[in-house]
Design a protein around this motif. Structure first.
Motif, mmCIF file in Angstrom:
data_model
loop_
_atom_site.group_PDB
_atom_site.id
_atom_site.type_symbol
_atom_site.label_atom_id
_atom_site.label_comp_id
_atom_site.label_asym_id
_atom_site.label_seq_id
_atom_site.Cartn_x
_atom_site.Cartn_y
_atom_site.Cartn_z
ATOM 1 N N ALA A 1 14.947 -169.394 -48.635
ATOM 2 C CA ALA A 1 14.312 -168.268 -47.952
ATOM 3 C C ALA A 1 14.654 -168.309 -46.470
ATOM 4 O O ALA A 1 14.919 -169.368 -45.906
ATOM 5 C CB ALA A 1 12.803 -168.321 -48.162
ATOM 6 N N ILE B 1 6.184 -165.702 -50.783
ATOM 7 C CA ILE B 1 6.735 -166.457 -51.914
ATOM 8 C C ILE B 1 5.620 -166.808 -52.897
ATOM 9 O O ILE B 1 5.742 -166.611 -54.115
ATOM 10 C CB ILE B 1 7.454 -167.732 -51.421
ATOM 11 C CG1 ILE B 1 8.719 -167.342 -50.641
ATOM 12 C CG2 ILE B 1 7.800 -168.657 -52.583
ATOM 13 C CD1 ILE B 1 9.377 -168.492 -49.903
ATOM 14 N N GLU C 1 8.397 -166.183 -40.400
ATOM 15 C CA GLU C 1 7.155 -166.966 -40.336
ATOM 16 C C GLU C 1 5.994 -166.069 -39.903
ATOM 17 O O GLU C 1 4.899 -166.143 -40.450
ATOM 18 C CB GLU C 1 7.308 -168.137 -39.361
ATOM 19 C CG GLU C 1 8.283 -169.214 -39.829
ATOM 20 C CD GLU C 1 7.774 -170.040 -41.005
ATOM 21 O OE1 GLU C 1 6.562 -170.288 -41.094
ATOM 22 O OE2 GLU C 1 8.600 -170.437 -41.853
ATOM 23 N N GLU C 2 6.253 -165.221 -38.908
ATOM 24 C CA GLU C 2 5.194 -164.326 -38.404
ATOM 25 C C GLU C 2 4.695 -163.384 -39.494
ATOM 26 O O GLU C 2 3.542 -162.989 -39.504
ATOM 27 C CB GLU C 2 5.729 -163.480 -37.247
ATOM 28 C CG GLU C 2 5.846 -164.235 -35.943
ATOM 29 C CD GLU C 2 6.373 -163.353 -34.820
ATOM 30 O OE1 GLU C 2 5.879 -163.476 -33.701
ATOM 31 O OE2 GLU C 2 7.280 -162.531 -35.064
ATOM 32 N N ARG C 3 5.601 -163.007 -40.388
ATOM 33 C CA ARG C 3 5.216 -162.065 -41.435
ATOM 34 C C ARG C 3 4.834 -162.767 -42.734
ATOM 35 O O ARG C 3 4.704 -162.130 -43.770
ATOM 36 C CB ARG C 3 6.340 -161.052 -41.650
ATOM 37 C CG ARG C 3 6.628 -160.231 -40.386
ATOM 38 C CD ARG C 3 7.501 -159.026 -40.659
ATOM 39 N NE ARG C 3 8.815 -159.363 -41.185
ATOM 40 C CZ ARG C 3 9.849 -159.775 -40.437
ATOM 41 N NH1 ARG C 3 9.715 -159.910 -39.139
ATOM 42 N NH2 ARG C 3 11.007 -160.060 -40.994
ATOM 43 N N GLY C 4 4.652 -164.086 -42.684
ATOM 44 C CA GLY C 4 4.072 -164.783 -43.824
ATOM 45 C C GLY C 4 5.038 -165.102 -44.943
ATOM 46 O O GLY C 4 4.775 -164.818 -46.111
ATOM 47 N N GLN C 5 6.154 -165.756 -44.600
ATOM 48 C CA GLN C 5 7.140 -166.120 -45.615
ATOM 49 C C GLN C 5 6.512 -166.933 -46.752
ATOM 50 O O GLN C 5 6.746 -166.655 -47.932
ATOM 51 C CB GLN C 5 8.267 -166.936 -44.947
ATOM 52 C CG GLN C 5 9.411 -167.317 -45.837
ATOM 53 C CD GLN C 5 10.239 -166.133 -46.289
ATOM 54 O OE1 GLN C 5 9.794 -165.319 -47.097
ATOM 55 N NE2 GLN C 5 11.443 -166.012 -45.766
ATOM 56 N N ALA C 6 5.710 -167.934 -46.392
ATOM 57 C CA ALA C 6 5.121 -168.800 -47.425
ATOM 58 C C ALA C 6 4.233 -167.988 -48.364
ATOM 59 O O ALA C 6 4.289 -168.149 -49.587
ATOM 60 C CB ALA C 6 4.312 -169.920 -46.769
ATOM 61 N N ILE C 7 3.432 -167.121 -47.798
ATOM 62 C CA ILE C 7 2.494 -166.349 -48.619
ATOM 63 C C ILE C 7 3.243 -165.346 -49.493
ATOM 64 O O ILE C 7 2.887 -165.125 -50.654
ATOM 65 C CB ILE C 7 1.452 -165.648 -47.718
ATOM 66 C CG1 ILE C 7 0.666 -166.709 -46.942
ATOM 67 C CG2 ILE C 7 0.521 -164.766 -48.530
ATOM 68 C CD1 ILE C 7 -0.274 -166.160 -45.902
ATOM 69 N N GLY D 1 12.042 -172.845 -52.653
ATOM 70 C CA GLY D 1 11.039 -171.835 -52.997
ATOM 71 C C GLY D 1 11.582 -170.421 -52.944
ATOM 72 O O GLY D 1 11.108 -169.539 -53.664
ATOM 73 N N GLY D 2 12.588 -170.220 -52.111
ATOM 74 C CA GLY D 2 13.213 -168.902 -52.022
ATOM 75 C C GLY D 2 13.889 -168.489 -53.314
ATOM 76 O O GLY D 2 14.026 -167.302 -53.617
ATOM 77 N N PRO E 1 14.644 -168.822 -42.772
ATOM 78 C CA PRO E 1 13.788 -169.648 -41.911
ATOM 79 C C PRO E 1 13.834 -169.192 -40.452
ATOM 80 O O PRO E 1 14.467 -169.840 -39.638
ATOM 81 C CB PRO E 1 14.409 -171.040 -42.060
ATOM 82 C CG PRO E 1 15.877 -170.770 -42.266
ATOM 83 C CD PRO E 1 16.022 -169.363 -42.805
ATOM 84 N N THR E 2 13.184 -168.102 -40.137
ATOM 85 C CA THR E 2 13.210 -167.618 -38.759
ATOM 86 C C THR E 2 11.799 -167.320 -38.262
ATOM 87 O O THR E 2 10.848 -167.235 -39.045
ATOM 88 C CB THR E 2 14.028 -166.318 -38.638
ATOM 89 O OG1 THR E 2 13.401 -165.325 -39.460
ATOM 90 C CG2 THR E 2 15.472 -166.503 -39.087
ATOM 91 N N LEU E 3 11.718 -167.138 -36.960
ATOM 92 C CA LEU E 3 10.456 -166.798 -36.311
ATOM 93 C C LEU E 3 9.817 -165.563 -36.953
ATOM 94 O O LEU E 3 8.636 -165.568 -37.305
ATOM 95 C CB LEU E 3 10.740 -166.545 -34.814
ATOM 96 C CG LEU E 3 9.631 -165.967 -33.949
ATOM 97 C CD1 LEU E 3 8.418 -166.871 -33.927
ATOM 98 C CD2 LEU E 3 10.138 -165.740 -32.517
ATOM 99 N N GLY E 4 10.617 -164.513 -37.128
ATOM 100 C CA GLY E 4 10.079 -163.270 -37.675
ATOM 101 C C GLY E 4 9.533 -163.457 -39.085
ATOM 102 O O GLY E 4 8.449 -162.958 -39.416
#
Lengths: 329, 290
Positions: free
Chosen positions: B125, B140, B132-138, B165-166, B127-130
């Protein structure tokens, strides 16, 4: 009956290390706070739930410390404590085999794996509890982690009690390869069943929480809480900086950052977790009781009047003649 | 009680090529990507865009098409074959909006009782600031939740790289297939080497030690079938794509026969069977309670 309901004697938490020294922290030790650089008296810090009295930095906790702080005294009963990791990949590298690594970690940490599961009460309210121990290989999620969490979830369903997970993890355990990745699917699937049974999952994100744990069960709970300033994310800051050359803003991936971006429900400081947990559990319990009473009332009426139950009958303020509403549907 | 998962013997067939060679084959830019499979295997494809919240991710595409005579939902990571396309596709690394689009389209498939076919091809998946801000983990995690409970059959195929996970975010399927020269791993070999030995240059060693090849994962029982590549897929794309289509078709027919799409009770059993499939993955030993 399934073996995991057996009440097992607790694993001794602290073994002397290789030199025979007791590893527990002596009370007279001074500790430097990473938050404000103040020197803190260890005993004072411990008395304050290991939260810095000067800057409220939350020190990391071992799993059993957390359980002791959160649960009612003497209420914790451990489950699945004898599920042990093995080496499905035959993994070995320059520093030896995975088995050897596990053995050293077990000796050093006093734990057999990275999560501790069991049941307890908080302010008298029963719950299933799964707690990560970051000192065990960074609380990385491998097969045993997933299996213990799934069994605890299944036990919670069987007993009709809520589940709380207290999470800290570096992510998936590399040494178990794809077995580790699959624990993400496995845990989430089990939690779907908990939800279907009408039981809540409360998740607490603590410092640090990354990778496969954040990208699976820990962030899709019914309530997601975070400890103040806990670092939480998918990719770690170092990885992001290396791959993107982006400069990361102040406070990036802190609990406060997550709250601001809508990723967690609330930030709960350590001294308020007990009260908050009890308060939330009371709400879910109340909702269940009201629903059960309404359902019982409807059943009694249906039995007496021989009518088909409709969802209208669930309304608490129904008019006395509303038995007719069945026809209106 | 002994509920011991058997320790798995390292009996993968003698590989003609090393795990690292497979990684390089899996990453070959000329290897067929999701759109190539769609072109050859799917008729009347209608791409559906966007997550309805933020944007449309070009790294994870989806839509409805006719496969094997049946309308199905198809989802897949999309890499580029050259730099220009790779920039557009973010090198196949999906952002949160990609996973949210996938999740939306899976619900769409469920609503209209369409089977879901996914093509996995990502190093991981984004891996950038944006992201993370938009909830990459959630994003997925929510996709995993939806797949675990989805009331239609799902067949996933790793066609190139299955990274982390991506990849799994579109991989919680009733059948998981891999092409012979694809790899599937908990983290990219570089990422694993970095975590294990703080040295990404040891990626070839990580590739060997982490057992990421199709044959090894079949031995572990984590995947269901290896699709042979008599020649590497980038050398003979037609053959590889046709073999993949035949395998997916066979598994989908089996699933639909066992769990008919019009039968609600059968679909309950389908979800239960998917639970059992993932519930059983793991390797541990258990001491009896003493």
């Amino acid at each position: 009956m399934r073996g995991f309901f057996h009440r097992q004697s607790k694993f001794q938490p602290v073994d002397p290390d290789e030199n025979g020294n007791d590893q527990s922290i002596p009370d007279d030790l001074w500790v430097k706070c990473p938050g404000c650089n103040e020197l803190l008296y260890s005993k004072e810090l411990n008395d304050n739930l290991r939260v810095c009295p000067k800057c409220e930095h939350h020190f990391r906790l071992r799993a059993r410390e957390r359980i002791a702080m959160l649960t009612d005294v003497g209420s914790f009963q451990e489950w699945s404590s004898r599920i042990l990791p093995q080496n499905p990949l035959g993994f070995a590298d320059g520093s030896g085999t995975y088995e050897g690594r596990l053995e050293r970690t077990q000796r050093k940490s006093g734990e057999l794996e990275a999560v501790i599961a069991g049941e307890a009460t908080v302010e008298g309210k029963p719950l299933a509890l799964v707690v990560c121990d970051f000192d065990f290989l960074g609380a990385s999620m491998g097969s045993v982690f997933g299996e213990k969490l799934v069994r605890a979830t299944e036990a919670a369903i069987e007993r009709g009690i809520p589940l709380m997970t207290i999470n800290a993890s570096g992510g998936a355990r590399m040494h178990e390869g794809l077995f580790s990745l699959m624990q993400m699917a496995k845990t989430v699937a089990a939690l779907n069943r908990l939800g279907a049974a009408g039981l809540p999952h409360l998740s607490v994100l603590t410092d640090p929480c990354y990778g496969g744990v954040t990208a699976s069960y820990a962030t899709v709970a019914d309530v997601v809480m975070a400890e103040p300033k806990a670092m939480v994310g998918f990719a770690g800051p170092r990885v992001i900086e290396q791959t993107t050359k982006q400069k990361l803003p102040e406070g990036f991936q802190t609990a406060e950052f997550l709250l601001e971006h809508g990723m967690v429900d609330l930030i709960v400081s350590r001294d308020q977790l007990r009260v908050m947990t009890a308060s939330l559990l009371t709400h879910y319990e109340n909702a269940r009781v009201v629903a059960a009473e309404a359902s019982a009332a409807v059943n009694a009426e249906a039995h007496g009047e021989d009518i088909v139950v409709s969802f209208h009958s669930m309304a608490p303020e129904r008019a006395p003649d509303s038995a007719q509403t069945g026809e209106a549907l | 009680m002994t509920d011991v998962a058997d320790p798995i013997q390292q009996t993968a067939p003698e590989a003609p090529v090393s795990a690292w060679d497979r990684v390089k084959l899996a990453r070959n830019p000329k290897r067929p990507h999701t759109l190539d499979y769609l072109h050859d295997l799917v008729a009347d494809f209608v791409e559906l865009h966007g997550d309805r919240t933020f944007g449309d991710d070009q790294a994870l595409i989806g839509g409805i098409g006719k496969f094997d005579g049946r309308s199905v939902m198809i989802l897949g990571h999309q890499k580029g074959s050259d730099t220009r396309e790779n920039l557009k596709r973010n090198f196949g690394m999906a952002r949160p909006e990609g996973y949210r689009k996938a999740e939306r389209l899976m619900r769409h498939a469920e609503k209209f009782r369409m089977p879901v076919i996914t093509f996995i091809d990502t190093s991981g998946a984004d891996p950038t600031l944006g992201s993370e801000e938009r909830g990459q983990a959630i994003a997925i995690a929510e996709s995993l939740v939806t797949m675990a409970g989805l009331r239609v059959p799902i067949v996933a195929t790793v066609i190139g790289e299955g990274g982390s996970g991506g990849a799994l975010a579109i991989g919680v399927a009733d059948r998981v297939l891999m092409l012979e020269n694809s790899v599937y791993s908990v983290a990219s070999p570089e990422g694993s080497a970095s975590i294990l030995w703080k040295d990404a240059a040891k990626a070839p060693e990580a590739a060997e030690r982490m057992r990421i090849t199709a044959h090894e994962l079949l031995e572990f029982g984590i995947i269901d079938e290896v699709i042979a590549e008599p020649a590497p897929a980038h050398e003979n794309a037609r053959t590889a794509i046709r073999a993949t289509g035949q395998a997916i078709s066979r598994h989908l027919r089996e699933l639909i026969a066992a769990f008919p799409l019009h039968d609600d009770e059968a679909l309950d059993r389908l979800v239960a069977a998917r639970y059992t499939r993932f519930r059983s993955i793991g390797s541990w030993q258990e001491e009896s309670a003493g």
